[in-house]
Design an enzyme around this catalytic site. Sequence first.
Site, PDB file in Angstrom:
ATOM      1  N   GLY A 178     -60.732 -57.335  59.653  1.00 55.73           N
ATOM      2  CA  GLY A 178     -59.752 -56.346  60.108  1.00 55.73           C
ATOM      3  C   GLY A 178     -60.393 -55.236  60.936  1.00 55.73           C
ATOM      4  O   GLY A 178     -59.737 -54.647  61.796  1.00 55.73           O
ATOM      5  N   ALA A 204     -60.409 -55.756  56.009  1.00 50.75           N
ATOM      6  CA  ALA A 204     -59.408 -55.401  55.006  1.00 50.75           C
ATOM      7  C   ALA A 204     -60.108 -55.319  53.659  1.00 50.75           C
ATOM      8  O   ALA A 204     -61.166 -55.930  53.458  1.00 50.75           O
ATOM      9  CB  ALA A 204     -58.309 -56.456  54.985  1.00 50.75           C
ATOM     10  N   GLU A 221     -63.661 -63.954  57.756  1.00 55.99           N
ATOM     11  CA  GLU A 221     -62.670 -64.313  56.729  1.00 55.99           C
ATOM     12  C   GLU A 221     -62.857 -65.727  56.191  1.00 55.99           C
ATOM     13  O   GLU A 221     -62.563 -66.010  55.035  1.00 55.99           O
ATOM     14  CB  GLU A 221     -61.242 -64.162  57.283  1.00 55.99           C
ATOM     15  CG  GLU A 221     -60.817 -62.729  57.573  1.00 55.99           C
ATOM     16  CD  GLU A 221     -61.128 -62.253  58.993  1.00 55.99           C
ATOM     17  OE1 GLU A 221     -61.991 -62.869  59.655  1.00 55.99           O
ATOM     18  OE2 GLU A 221     -60.505 -61.271  59.425  1.00 55.99           O
TER      19      GLU A 221
END
Length: 257
Positions: free
Chosen positions: A108, A65, A131
């Site tokens: 992502g 992302a 992440e």
Amino acid sequence: MENSLLIVHHDTGIAIVQFNRPEVLNALNMALMAELVDTLEALDKDDDVRCIVLTGNEKAFAAGADIKEMAGATAIDMLHRDQFARWDRIRKVKTPIIAAVSGFALGGGCELMMTCDMVVASETTRIGQPEINIGVMPGAGGTQRLTRAVGKVKAMEMVLTGSMITADEALQWGLVNRVVPVEVFLDEAKALAREIASKPPVAVRLAKEAVLRSFDTTIEGGLEFERKNFYMLFASEDQKEGMQAFVEKRKAEWKGR
Ligand code: CAA
């Protein structure tokens, strides 16, 4: 069809959807995801498209992302954006989707890869859920799909350390179907897509649906679902044609009906 965020090519029976943000390693911002979901849904309705290839470039499938877009957000911003809800629509696409992956498939990007039905990876692929290194955790299915694919201890290590795995590890762990030289990863994915596109389309769709159902139900519920889909195919012209062609020792001609 070409625009700034996605490039879409059509080939006989298949469509190739390519991310087009190479300057940020195909980071998945909200605009790109919106366009991706709309594009996949449109291709899903196109009878001429029987398999979709989703790809990036040699250096990156997608590095996750878009961190810059999320960095200043509050929890309430994230709640209102509800950006990952859009991802659920990809799961509902009935046409098979093959990820052609090279370079980074992170965060992502890894989650999107795992949402696809099959994965052809180049030898340079690096897969991870990093992440944790930016103070968060996977938010688009990573803790669930990765765990189902590779098991608890491997998923836990990837999610808690953020470390990347190689293409060969991903192959051994069952995250990808095959690993090929970087020069041919897209061609190999297209060849697999063409093979699927040559199969009876209704059977392909119902079979995909049944395999996916195994993630959402008990074995009993899944077997029942499979059986109903199997029986339903006997209402298709392709079932009559496929079995008759076998008996007559000729190649079947599929109508998709
Ligand atoms: N978001 C926004 N921009 C990104 C990005 C991301 N996820 N990943 C890379 N970029 C940008 C970089 O900021 C850089 O831009 P500038 O040239 O403007 O500085 C450009 O892409 C090239 O990246 P690098 O210079 O960092 O390239 P590198 O080869 O040195 O490193 C990398 C590559 C290891 C992949 C590194 O870019 C990196 O760690 N990226 C972030 C990976 C990540 O943490 N992904 C998870 C995101 S959160 C998420 O995905 C949540 C979820 O569950 C959906």
